[in-house]
Motif scaffolding. Structure first.
Motif, mmCIF file in Angstrom:
data_model
loop_
_atom_site.group_PDB
_atom_site.id
_atom_site.type_symbol
_atom_site.label_atom_id
_atom_site.label_comp_id
_atom_site.label_asym_id
_atom_site.label_seq_id
_atom_site.Cartn_x
_atom_site.Cartn_y
_atom_site.Cartn_z
ATOM 1 N N LEU A 72 0.832 -1.195 0.000
ATOM 2 C CA LEU A 72 0.000 0.000 0.000
ATOM 3 C C LEU A 72 0.874 1.255 0.000
ATOM 4 N N ILE A 73 1.977 1.227 0.761
ATOM 5 C CA ILE A 73 2.919 2.354 0.756
ATOM 6 C C ILE A 73 3.410 2.604 -0.660
ATOM 7 N N LYS A 74 3.862 1.534 -1.306
ATOM 8 C CA LYS A 74 4.421 1.666 -2.661
ATOM 9 C C LYS A 74 3.365 2.140 -3.653
ATOM 10 N N LYS A 75 2.171 1.574 -3.569
ATOM 11 C CA LYS A 75 1.106 1.942 -4.487
ATOM 12 C C LYS A 75 0.756 3.424 -4.351
ATOM 13 N N THR A 76 0.669 3.904 -3.122
ATOM 14 C CA THR A 76 0.324 5.301 -2.885
ATOM 15 C C THR A 76 1.430 6.225 -3.374
ATOM 16 N N ALA A 77 2.695 5.862 -3.072
ATOM 17 C CA ALA A 77 3.838 6.675 -3.522
ATOM 18 C C ALA A 77 3.924 6.699 -5.043
ATOM 19 N N ASP A 78 3.694 5.560 -5.660
ATOM 20 C CA ASP A 78 3.756 5.485 -7.127
ATOM 21 C C ASP A 78 2.671 6.334 -7.771
ATOM 22 N N GLN A 79 1.492 6.373 -7.169
ATOM 23 C CA GLN A 79 0.396 7.178 -7.708
ATOM 24 C C GLN A 79 0.731 8.660 -7.637
ATOM 25 N N LEU A 80 1.275 9.087 -6.491
ATOM 26 C CA LEU A 80 1.649 10.496 -6.353
ATOM 27 C C LEU A 80 2.771 10.847 -7.329
ATOM 28 N N LYS A 81 3.695 9.934 -7.488
ATOM 29 C CA LYS A 81 4.804 10.170 -8.420
ATOM 30 C C LYS A 81 4.287 10.312 -9.848
ATOM 31 N N LEU A 82 3.336 9.476 -10.244
ATOM 32 C CA LEU A 82 2.764 9.561 -11.595
ATOM 33 C C LEU A 82 2.064 10.906 -11.813
ATOM 34 N N GLU A 83 1.370 11.387 -10.793
ATOM 35 C CA GLU A 83 0.718 12.693 -10.895
ATOM 36 C C GLU A 83 1.764 13.790 -11.117
ATOM 37 N N CYS A 84 2.888 13.672 -10.424
ATOM 38 C CA CYS A 84 3.956 14.666 -10.553
ATOM 39 C C CYS A 84 4.607 14.616 -11.931
ATOM 40 N N ILE A 85 4.815 13.419 -12.451
ATOM 41 C CA ILE A 85 5.374 13.283 -13.798
ATOM 42 C C ILE A 85 4.437 13.909 -14.831
ATOM 43 N N GLY A 86 3.136 13.740 -14.613
ATOM 44 C CA GLY A 86 2.159 14.360 -15.513
ATOM 45 C C GLY A 86 2.287 15.879 -15.530
ATOM 46 N N ILE A 87 2.589 16.472 -14.384
ATOM 47 C CA ILE A 87 2.768 17.928 -14.324
ATOM 48 C C ILE A 87 4.041 18.342 -15.042
ATOM 49 N N VAL A 88 5.106 17.553 -14.909
ATOM 50 C CA VAL A 88 6.349 17.827 -15.656
ATOM 51 C C VAL A 88 6.064 17.844 -17.151
ATOM 52 N N GLU A 89 5.321 16.865 -17.623
ATOM 53 C CA GLU A 89 5.011 16.776 -19.055
ATOM 54 C C GLU A 89 4.096 17.915 -19.502
ATOM 55 N N LYS A 90 3.246 18.385 -18.611
ATOM 56 C CA LYS A 90 2.363 19.523 -18.917
ATOM 57 C C LYS A 90 3.169 20.760 -19.313
ATOM 58 N N TYR A 91 4.359 20.904 -18.734
ATOM 59 C CA TYR A 91 5.221 22.052 -19.037
ATOM 60 C C TYR A 91 6.322 21.682 -20.042
ATOM 61 N N HIS A 92 6.045 20.615 -20.821
ATOM 62 C CA HIS A 92 6.951 20.165 -21.876
ATOM 63 C C HIS A 92 8.314 19.737 -21.328
ATOM 64 N N GLY A 93 8.322 19.307 -20.091
ATOM 65 C CA GLY A 93 9.539 18.753 -19.510
ATOM 66 C C GLY A 93 9.614 17.261 -19.774
ATOM 67 N N ARG A 94 10.800 16.715 -19.572
ATOM 68 C CA ARG A 94 11.011 15.279 -19.746
ATOM 69 C C ARG A 94 11.492 14.681 -18.436
ATOM 70 N N ASP A 95 10.910 13.572 -18.068
ATOM 71 C CA ASP A 95 11.256 12.914 -16.814
ATOM 72 C C ASP A 95 12.304 11.831 -17.062
ATOM 73 N N ILE A 96 13.338 11.832 -16.233
ATOM 74 C CA ILE A 96 14.308 10.740 -16.267
ATOM 75 C C ILE A 96 13.683 9.565 -15.534
ATOM 76 N N ASN A 97 13.499 8.480 -16.207
ATOM 77 C CA ASN A 97 12.816 7.330 -15.629
ATOM 78 C C ASN A 97 13.646 6.729 -14.499
ATOM 79 N N GLN A 98 13.131 6.805 -13.266
ATOM 80 C CA GLN A 98 13.796 6.249 -12.089
ATOM 81 C C GLN A 98 12.780 5.417 -11.310
ATOM 82 N N PRO A 99 12.411 4.250 -11.819
ATOM 83 C CA PRO A 99 11.300 3.487 -11.249
ATOM 84 C C PRO A 99 11.503 3.044 -9.808
ATOM 85 N N GLU A 100 12.746 2.881 -9.374
ATOM 86 C CA GLU A 100 12.995 2.387 -8.022
ATOM 87 C C GLU A 100 13.170 3.507 -7.006
#
Length: 363
Positions: A129-157
């Motif tokens: 549950l910790i991981k699932k919640t953290a991953d969801q928040l992280k995905l929301e943040c990546i979406g905001i980066v992309e909104k401003y035409h930024g690129r995210d360095i993939n760091q899944p771990e």
């Protein structure tokens, strides 16, 4: 063939001289089986960068030496994925010179944002549950980066979002939006105790002693690391290029680190990182290494990080330990030793105090 990028420190560099030098490189490139692809010029800072396809570094060096009688300050191999992430697409190549689509010369600067998310381990007994919640928040943040035409360095771990932007304005607006988004998200029960920090800096492709955007990535992460919770920390140069106003900074929790202080932090962090495993790493050793008194060291670190030197050293040890616990199969005693704790029980106590959870429950 591999792709390389070199770096030239040329105080009097200009577009016309660079064009002539590039043509000289092209005239003999077949002799050394290399292919000069494109180049970036920063006239204001007196820097130039060349992208070269070549069988090895020696071929690149030989071509430059014969064509122009120069040797690069540094020459590094660039992975294709990293090149695309930082410098690829949306370019206009003008006989090798890289320009933006609006015709302006691309000076090679990119603007790096590092967001560090900290999980509230104490609220969840279920690791999934910790991981699932953290991953969801992280995905929301990546979406905001992309909104401003930024690129995210993939760091899944990692609980880190690293955004790469072409303009300082986009990086700044994205960081403010991220801060507001997370603060608002914390009103929800599942995100309530998540904490975060953000660092912002300017990066050049290659420096004299580090690889492709390596210095900038490390610096952005360091600025994030020394931020207070919910704060955005920028380098002085970033603040200048983004035209950051005092009222905007105050309204959005933004702090600027001056160049001299940034240099101090870089040296401090490098020394601590290189000596983490040594139990002898303490305030006295740090003060000697930084050429300041204990009192000066205390005031400096306290003003920059909000915590004492001893606290800062301990946090660096513990932050490294949680990374190791997530990635390695080593036992807790070994990891404790690797970060400078010779007493596993004391390590576990410090770990519990910092993260609210026993290290045995991380693995």
């Amino acid at each position: 063939m591999p792709i390389y990028m070199d770096f030239h420190d040329l105080p009097e560099v200009n577009i016309e001289d660079s064009r002539k030098a590039h043509l000289k490189d092209l005239s003999i490139q077949e002799k050394y089986k290399v292919r000069y692809l494109q180049y970036w010029i920063n006239e204001q800072e007196g820097k130039a960068y060349c992208l070269i396809e070549a069988p090895n570094k020696e071929s690149c060096e030989a071509t430059h030496r014969e064509a122009n009688g120069v040797t690069a300050c540094n020459l590094v191999e660039v992975k294709s994925g990293m090149y695309d992430l930082f410098l690829g697409d949306n370019q206009k190549i003008d006989h090798g010179l890289v320009r933006h689509f609006n015709g302006e010369v691309d000076n090679g600067y990119r603007f790096i944002m590092s967001l560090e998310l900290m999980r509230p381990y104490t609220l969840f007994s279920d690791k999934k549950l910790i991981k699932k919640t953290a991953d969801q928040l992280k995905l929301e943040c990546i979406g905001i980066v992309e909104k401003y035409h930024g690129r995210d360095i993939n760091q899944p771990e990692e609980d880190v979002v690293t955004g790469i932007f072409k303009t300082p304005e986009a990086a700044l607006k994205c960081s403010v939006d991220l801060r507001n988004h997370i603060l608002k998200a914390k009103s929800k029960a599942k995100y309530k105790s998540f904490r975060f920090k953000i660092g912002l800096c300017v990066g050049q492709p290659v420096t004299e002693d580090q690889g492709f955007f390596e210095k900038a990535l490390n610096f952005a992460q360091l600025l994030s690391n020394v931020s207070r919770f919910s704060e955005i920390t920028t380098s002085r140069f970033f603040a200048q290029l983004s035209n950051l106003k005092d009222e905007v900074a105050e309204r959005n929790g933004i702090r600027t680190i001056h160049t001299q202080d940034a240099d101090f932090l870089i040296s401090l962090h490098a020394f601590i990182t290189d000596n983490l495993e040594k139990e002898t790493l303490n305030v006295d050793l740090l003060a000697r290494e930084m050429f300041v008194s204990r009192a000066q060291l205390y005031r400096k670190i306290k003003s920059l990080t909000g915590i004492s030197p001893n606290h800062f050293i301990r946090d660096q040890r513990l932050d490294k330990s949680i990374q190791l616990l997530k990635k390695e199969n080593s036992n807790i005693s070994d990891i404790a030793l690797n970060v400078g704790f010779n007493n596993p029980s004391y390590f576990s106590k410090c770990f519990q105090n910092r993260f609210g959870i026993s290290p045995s429950k991380i693995k």
